[in-house]
Structure formats: structure tokens, C-alpha cells
Write an enzyme that holds these catalytic residues in place. Structure first.
Site, PDB file in Angstrom:
ATOM      1  N   HIS A  19       0.748  -1.102   0.076  1.00 37.60           N
ATOM      2  CA  HIS A  19      -0.058   0.154   0.009  1.00 37.60           C
ATOM      3  C   HIS A  19       0.672   1.297   0.074  1.00 37.60           C
ATOM      4  CE1 HIS A  19      -3.469  -2.682   1.542  1.00 37.60           C
ATOM      5  NE2 HIS A  19      -3.274  -2.785   0.193  1.00 37.60           N
ATOM      6  N   HIS A  42      -7.309  -8.388  -8.118  1.00 38.40           N
ATOM      7  CA  HIS A  42      -7.730  -9.305  -6.759  1.00 38.40           C
ATOM      8  C   HIS A  42      -8.121  -8.332  -5.762  1.00 38.40           C
ATOM      9  CE1 HIS A  42      -5.616 -12.041  -9.629  1.00 38.40           C
ATOM     10  NE2 HIS A  42      -5.929 -13.091  -8.786  1.00 38.40           N
ATOM     11  N   SER A 126      -6.900  -2.283  -0.772  1.00 41.82           N
ATOM     12  CA  SER A 126      -6.424  -1.304  -2.112  1.00 41.82           C
ATOM     13  C   SER A 126      -7.535  -0.914  -2.871  1.00 41.82           C
ATOM     14  CB  SER A 126      -5.859  -2.460  -3.025  1.00 41.82           C
ATOM     15  OG  SER A 126      -6.567  -3.511  -3.453  1.00 41.82           O
ATOM     16  N   GLU A 144     -13.067  -9.589  -7.599  1.00 39.87           N
ATOM     17  CA  GLU A 144     -12.984 -10.566  -6.509  1.00 39.87           C
ATOM     18  C   GLU A 144     -14.032 -11.613  -6.792  1.00 39.87           C
ATOM     19  OE1 GLU A 144     -11.238 -10.373  -3.771  1.00 39.87           O
ATOM     20  OE2 GLU A 144     -12.308 -12.588  -3.339  1.00 39.87           O
ATOM     21  N   ASP A 172     -13.107 -13.585 -12.829  1.00 39.42           N
ATOM     22  CA  ASP A 172     -11.701 -14.059 -12.581  1.00 39.42           C
ATOM     23  C   ASP A 172     -11.010 -13.004 -13.248  1.00 39.42           C
ATOM     24  OD1 ASP A 172      -9.161 -15.256 -12.636  1.00 39.42           O
ATOM     25  OD2 ASP A 172      -9.400 -16.861 -14.017  1.00 39.42           O
ATOM     26  N   GLY A 173      -9.918 -12.281 -12.156  1.00 41.08           N
ATOM     27  CA  GLY A 173      -9.236 -11.082 -12.590  1.00 41.08           C
ATOM     28  C   GLY A 173      -8.310 -11.370 -13.590  1.00 41.08           C
ATOM     29  N   ASP A 193      -2.611  -8.745  -7.265  1.00 44.53           N
ATOM     30  CA  ASP A 193      -2.323  -8.886  -5.937  1.00 44.53           C
ATOM     31  C   ASP A 193      -2.952 -10.293  -5.484  1.00 44.53           C
ATOM     32  OD1 ASP A 193      -1.540  -8.921  -3.130  1.00 44.53           O
ATOM     33  OD2 ASP A 193      -3.334  -7.535  -2.739  1.00 44.53           O
TER      34      ASP A 193
HETATM   35  N1  SAM Z   1      -5.711  -6.516  -3.103  1.00 44.47           N
HETATM   36  C1  SAM Z   1      -6.366  -6.532  -1.778  1.00 44.47           C
HETATM   37  C2  SAM Z   1      -5.686  -5.186  -1.075  1.00 44.47           C
HETATM   38  O1  SAM Z   1      -4.656  -5.096  -1.114  1.00 44.47           O
HETATM   39  O2  SAM Z   1      -6.516  -4.847   0.141  1.00 44.47           O
HETATM   40  C3  SAM Z   1      -5.922  -7.831  -1.206  1.00 44.47           C
HETATM   41  C4  SAM Z   1      -6.231  -8.835  -2.210  1.00 44.47           C
HETATM   42  S1  SAM Z   1      -5.992 -10.636  -1.301  1.00 44.47           S
HETATM   43  C5  SAM Z   1      -4.199 -10.506  -1.432  1.00 44.47           C
HETATM   44  C6  SAM Z   1      -6.431 -11.527  -2.931  1.00 44.47           C
HETATM   45  C7  SAM Z   1      -7.805 -11.733  -2.884  1.00 44.47           C
HETATM   46  O3  SAM Z   1      -8.136 -12.455  -4.225  1.00 44.47           O
HETATM   47  C8  SAM Z   1      -8.709 -12.493  -2.128  1.00 44.47           C
HETATM   48  O4  SAM Z   1      -9.837 -11.786  -1.717  1.00 44.47           O
HETATM   49  C9  SAM Z   1      -9.108 -13.613  -3.043  1.00 44.47           C
HETATM   50  O5  SAM Z   1     -10.431 -14.127  -2.653  1.00 44.47           O
HETATM   51  C10 SAM Z   1      -9.132 -13.052  -4.481  1.00 44.47           C
HETATM   52  N2  SAM Z   1      -8.915 -13.887  -5.664  1.00 44.47           N
HETATM   53  C11 SAM Z   1      -8.346 -15.358  -5.751  1.00 44.47           C
HETATM   54  N3  SAM Z   1      -8.600 -15.546  -6.893  1.00 44.47           N
HETATM   55  C12 SAM Z   1      -8.910 -14.475  -7.807  1.00 44.47           C
HETATM   56  C13 SAM Z   1      -9.217 -14.510  -9.117  1.00 44.47           C
HETATM   57  N4  SAM Z   1      -8.917 -15.476 -10.127  1.00 44.47           N
HETATM   58  N5  SAM Z   1      -9.996 -13.573  -9.601  1.00 44.47           N
HETATM   59  C14 SAM Z   1     -10.286 -12.271  -8.690  1.00 44.47           C
HETATM   60  N6  SAM Z   1      -9.970 -12.454  -7.262  1.00 44.47           N
HETATM   61  C15 SAM Z   1      -9.489 -13.604  -6.836  1.00 44.47           C
END
Ligand code: SAM
Length: 319
Positions: A19, A42, A126, A144, A172-173, A193
Site C-alpha cells: 500500500h 484481486h 487496495s 473479486e 476471474d481477474g 495482488d
Molecule cells: N488487493 C487487496 C488489498 O490490497 O487490500 C487484497 C487482495 S487478497 C491478497 C487476494 C484476493 O483475491 C482474495 O480476496 C481472493 O479471494 C481473491 N481472488 C483469488 N483468486 C482470484 C481470481 N482469480 N480473480 C479475482 N479474485 C481472486
């Protein structure tokens, strides 16, 4: 499905690094008037309570953001010099009296905006950090997949009443975020992320970055990754560097280590994993202002967040 929930980790040392870099990057990108699109592949739940059950259970913020907020100890014995601590200390001392580096002060001021009474009961993820900094004409695309976190994210974002500025996608991101590239204004920051709970996440970051660069070579791309004893984690920054270099794009790589990655023995003789010891941020097309800001901030972060004498940092760039 996924077991990773970011609420257990919010505000930990990895979030501090990620961050701090995110805010410093955005500050620069937002200096130009033209609209910026931020894609968060993500996103997580968006907003976390550090006094809530999840964060209380893991206590990770105590060794992250909460350490930065704590007043400095009145007198500090210098750490006995381990090899890595020594090299960090060389660049840091006399840190206890030194003013906070600009990038850390800025990070803390953003966290402070969410906690007007002080402290950090509320920790912005984020999506909320980005939204807080964006102007009305900028856009934010949030991906997400976790059903519970996606619902929470939706509800948290709805409270902002930001209308069409923010899109929350339960997709799916990695699979579909490139559809927003390039954005109409041709200015974008993409944050990748993932939780890396499945090994294939490492390869998917690389595939996604390659595709994104092909579609939009001048976008700014930021990847967070864990530094753990796993070949894929070790290879990821090396491969990103190769990718950026082949594309003729500048890159920046920053890492923060807070403790040893070695297994430790418990009093009962069992071995214990130490928890996440280190993480990195790799950026392609970083702002030119980022390196000097991190050169000042990383030594302080390594000192303030150190959990043992292996705490250190690195900062490298090219292109
Ligand atoms: N970026 C956030 C932050 O800095 O506050 C934290 C994100 S966390 C590390 C990763 C997130 O990605 C989780 O909430 C998880 O459920 C989600 N996730 C996992 N695989 C994913 C995908 N293929 N597409 C989107 N989200 C996904």
C-alpha cells in the site's frame, strides 16, 4: 473453493509494503489531469476492522501498520548485528530520531483519513485506498472471486455511492481484466495482488502481464508476490524482469524482509513455519518518482517492522 481471506492479514507487513508503493505510484499518476483507470485484479473485501474477529485471531497488523503507529521506544538498544540487519542498519541509523520518510508518512496519512480519531481500527484495502485518492473523472475496476468477500466488497463499495466510477466484478481477474485495456484515456494502473494459494497463480500473473503489455504497452503494472521458499515465487520477479526488458519497458523491484524464512523448533520439538517472512513489489513502467521515495522508505520499514535480525530490504530498477 478458496480458503484465503485477506481479513486475517489486513495491515500486515506485506500490506504496508504494497500500500505504500500503491499510494506513491498513484500520487504521481494523478498529477496529470487526464483520466486514470485503475484495475485491481484481486480486490479482497475492500475494508477491514483491525479490532474485528479475523484480524484479532491472526494479530498480523500488530507487526505491520500498528508498529508504524506506535510511538518510538524512548531508548533503543542497537540490535546485535546479524549480516542482513547490519546492511540495513548501515543505511538506517540513526533511524529512531529520523523523521519518517515521505512515502511512509503519506501512507500513514491515508490510513489516518480512515481513522479520524487516530489509531487504525479501520484498515482500507487496495479498493478503498485507490477510491480515496481518485478524482471524479477517474475509474476503478475491481475483481473479486471469493463469494463472501465479493459480497462484502459490493456492500462496502455501495456505501461510497460512487455510481459508475467503480465497477465490482465477480469474475476471474486473471481471465477478464484485460478487457479494460487500454482504457479510453490511455492511462491505467493495474494492481495484481493474488493470494498465491494455488501454485498456478504465479504462472497466471506472468500470462496476464504478458497479455496486458501486449494490449497496452504504456500502462503501469504492479505485482505483489510473497517471498517464500518455493521455486515459482523465486522465479516470478526474474521472469517479470525478463518480460519488461524484452518489451523495452522500465521496471522497479522492491522487497521487504521482516524475519528469517527458516523453520523454527517449538518447545515440544516440532518444527514450525515462521509465517510470511518477506514480500516484493514488481512494477513495469513505474513512475520515475518511485525509486527515490522507496530508497528513503525501505530502510525505515526494514528497521521498524523487523521481527528478527534478518530484516532487510532491496531496491532495484532497470530499463
Ligand atoms: N488487493 C487487496 C488489498 O490490497 O487490500 C487484497 C487482495 S487478497 C491478497 C487476494 C484476493 O483475491 C482474495 O480476496 C481472493 O479471494 C481473491 N481472488 C483469488 N483468486 C482470484 C481470481 N482469480 N480473480 C479475482 N479474485 C481472486
Amino acid at each position: 473453493m478458496f480458503s484465503y481471506r485477506h481479513a486475517f492479514h489486513a495491515g500486515n507487513h506485506a500490506d504496508v509494503l504494497k500500500h505504500t508503493v500503491l499510494i506513491a505510484t498513484l500520487d504521481h499518476l494523478l498529477e496529470k489531469e487526464a483520466a486514470l483507470t485503475v484495475v485491481d485484479t484481486h480486490a479482497g473485501a475492500g475494508l477491514y476492522r483491525l479490532d474485528g474477529d479475523y484480524a484479532d485471531t491472526s494479530g498480523e497488523a500488530a507487526n505491520g501498520i500498528l508498529r508504524l503507529l506506535a510511538p518510538p521506544a524512548p531508548s533503543k538498544e542497537p540490535a546485535a548485528p546479524g549480516p542482513a540487519a547490519k546492511s540495513a542498519a548501515k543505511k538506517v541509523a540513526p533511524e529512531a530520531e529520523a523523521p519518517l520518510a515521505d512515502a511512509i508518512a503519506r501512507y500513514l496519512s491515508v490510513i489516518g483519513d480512515f481513522n479520524p480519531k487516530g489509531g487504525a481500527r479501520v484498515y482500507p484495502g487496495s479498493p478503498f485506498i485507490v477510491q480515496h485518492l481518485l478524482r471524479d473523472h477517474d475509474k476503478l475496476k475491481l475483481f473479486e472471486l471469493h463469494p463472501t468477500d465479493a459480497r462484502t466488497l459490493d456492500a462496502n463499495i455501495a456505501q461510497l455511492e460512487a455510481g459508475r466510477q467503480i465497477a465490482v466484478l465477480r469474475e476471474d481477474g486473471f481471465g477478464s481484466a484485460t478487457k479494460f485495456l487500454p482504457p479510453p484515456s490511455r492511462r491505467a494502473l493495474v494492481l495484481m495482488d493474488p493470494s498465491y494459494e494455488i501454485k498456478s497463480d504465479y504462472a497466471r500473473v506472468l500470462d496476464f502481464a504478458a497479455e496486458a503489455l501486449k494490449r497496452f504497452a504504456t500502462g503501469t503494472y504492479a505485482v505483489w508476490y510473497p517471498i517464500i521458499p518455493r521455486p515459482e515465487a523465486h522465479d516470478l520477479p526474474r521472469r517479470l524482469k525478463t518480460m519488461a526488458t524484452k518489451a523495452g519497458k522500465p521496471w522497479l523491484h522492491a522487497t521487504l524482509t521482516v524475519k528469517s524464512s527458516k523453520l523454527t523448533a517449538t518447545p515440544t520439538g516440532e518444527t514450525k513455519r515462521p509465517g510470511l517472512p518477506a514480500s516484493g513489489m514488481f512494477l513495469i513502467n513505474p513512475p520515475y518518482t518511485l525509486k527515490p521515495l522507496l530508497a528513503a522508505a525501505l530502510p525505515q520499514l526494514a528497521e521498524k517492522l523487523a521481527q528478527d535480525r534478518n530484516a532487510t530490504f532491496s531496491l532495484d530498477s532497470g530499463g
